[in-house]
Scaffold this active site. Structure first.
Site, short mmCIF file in Angstrom:
data_model
loop_
_atom_site.label_atom_id
_atom_site.label_comp_id
_atom_site.label_asym_id
_atom_site.label_seq_id
_atom_site.Cartn_x
_atom_site.Cartn_y
_atom_site.Cartn_z
N LYS A 65 -6.57 7.97 -0.11
CA LYS A 65 -5.35 7.88 -0.11
C LYS A 65 -4.74 9.12 -0.59
CE LYS A 65 -4.37 3.92 -2.46
NZ LYS A 65 -3.36 4.37 -3.42
N ARG A 123 2.26 -2.04 -5.21
CA ARG A 123 0.89 -2.51 -5.38
C ARG A 123 0.98 -4.11 -5.63
NH1 ARG A 123 -1.41 2.52 -7.66
NH2 ARG A 123 -3.55 2.24 -8.04
N ARG A 151 -10.34 -2.04 -11.13
CA ARG A 151 -9.59 -1.35 -10.33
C ARG A 151 -9.78 -2.03 -8.73
NH1 ARG A 151 -10.33 4.09 -12.28
NH2 ARG A 151 -9.09 4.45 -13.88
N ARG A 209 -16.76 10.22 -7.53
CA ARG A 209 -15.50 10.95 -8.00
C ARG A 209 -15.11 10.62 -9.57
NH1 ARG A 209 -9.85 8.71 -5.80
NH2 ARG A 209 -10.34 6.61 -6.96
N ARG A 259 -13.99 10.08 -12.99
CA ARG A 259 -13.36 10.91 -13.80
C ARG A 259 -14.09 10.65 -15.39
NH1 ARG A 259 -8.31 9.87 -11.20
NH2 ARG A 259 -8.21 7.86 -12.14
P1 AMP Z 1 -3.69 5.62 -9.07
O1 AMP Z 1 -3.94 7.10 -9.24
O2 AMP Z 1 -2.77 5.21 -7.91
O3 AMP Z 1 -5.24 4.91 -8.77
O4 AMP Z 1 -3.07 4.83 -10.26
C1 AMP Z 1 -3.74 4.97 -11.40
C2 AMP Z 1 -3.22 3.98 -12.33
O5 AMP Z 1 -1.89 3.97 -12.75
C3 AMP Z 1 -3.48 2.51 -11.88
O6 AMP Z 1 -4.96 1.98 -12.19
C4 AMP Z 1 -2.72 1.68 -12.61
O7 AMP Z 1 -2.94 1.53 -14.14
C5 AMP Z 1 -1.51 2.44 -12.53
N1 AMP Z 1 -0.41 2.54 -11.49
C6 AMP Z 1 -0.35 3.38 -10.58
N2 AMP Z 1 0.66 2.96 -9.69
C7 AMP Z 1 0.93 1.67 -10.28
C8 AMP Z 1 1.88 0.66 -9.59
N3 AMP Z 1 2.57 0.75 -8.52
N4 AMP Z 1 1.75 -0.50 -10.39
C9 AMP Z 1 1.18 -0.64 -11.39
N5 AMP Z 1 0.36 0.13 -11.98
C10 AMP Z 1 0.27 1.37 -11.26
#
Ligand code: AMP
Length: 190
Positions: A18, A93, A145, A132, A134
């Site tokens: 994504k 989300r 996740r 990948r 981290r």
């Molecule tokens: P991502 O880089 O999109 O995987 O986001 C990393 C982390 O940020 C996620 O695992 C959540 O903890 C938080 N996060 C990002 N976007 C959202 C969202 N729309 N709602 C809730 N938590 C979010």
């Protein structure tokens, strides 16, 4: 570019590609790619009040609460660079977040043009996520996740399909071919 979708959501499980596709598509359409994950990570790095609040949640692979996310997204979408379109990566989300986004668009007299789902098989997702990884990502957090995605976010696929906005793209292709497939879905009218 006329005739192409300008307000776009990318949906897909962690590891589906994504973020990579968001950057490529946004650059091609000359609209900002808005990643709520990047915004939250930046807040954590900066040590802001928001960052302090969400750091632990990010590390655990859990979701930041919908009210906080509504504030973050409302502010971001009000920025001038988002006036003519944007590509959302990582938002919404949850069902509640999808409703919030609908409300923001409604208030601005705008509509969401397309929701693109990048479809990748689950085994492949785990394989990629581990690849990948981290430094602070344990396998446990990666699995968490995916679980959180299945439970909270996967239902949005039906939500947007029911509203006629969803287009699914096969994510098991090369990066270039996935981009091409997405662009085709964005160019297609109706
Ligand atoms: P991502 O880089 O999109 O995987 O986001 C990393 C982390 O940020 C996620 O695992 C959540 O903890 C938080 N996060 C990002 N976007 C959202 C969202 N729309 N709602 C809730 N938590 C979010």
């Amino acid at each position: 570019m006329a005739g192409e979708a300008r307000r776009i959501v990318l949906l897909g499980a962690p590891g589906c590609g994504k973020g990579t596709q968001a950057a490529r598509i946004a650059a091609a359409l000359e609209i900002p790619a808005i990643s709520t994950g990047d915004m939250l990570r930046a807040a954590v790095q900066a040590g802001s009040a928001l960052g302090e609040r969400v750091g632990g949640i990010l590390n655990a692979g859990e979701l930041v609460d919908d009210a906080t996310m509504a504030e973050v997204v409302t502010d971001r979408l009000a920025q001038p660079d988002a006036a003519d379109g944007y590509l959302l990566d990582g938002y919404p989300r949850t069902q509640s977040q999808a409703d919030t986004l609908a409300g923001i668009l409604d208030a601005a007299g705008q509509e969401l043009d397309r929701v693109i789902q990048i479809d990748v098989a689950k085994d492949e997702l785990v394989r990629r996520a581990l690849g990948r990884q981290r430094a602070d990502d344990t396998e446990e957090v990666i699995r968490k996740r995916l679980e959180v995605y299945e439970e909270n976010t996967a239902p949005l696929v039906d939500y947007y399909r029911d509203r006629g906005m969803l287009r699914a793209v096969d994510g098991n292709q090369s990066i270039e071919d996935v981009t091409r497939s997405i662009m085709k879905e964005l160019e297609a009218g109706g």
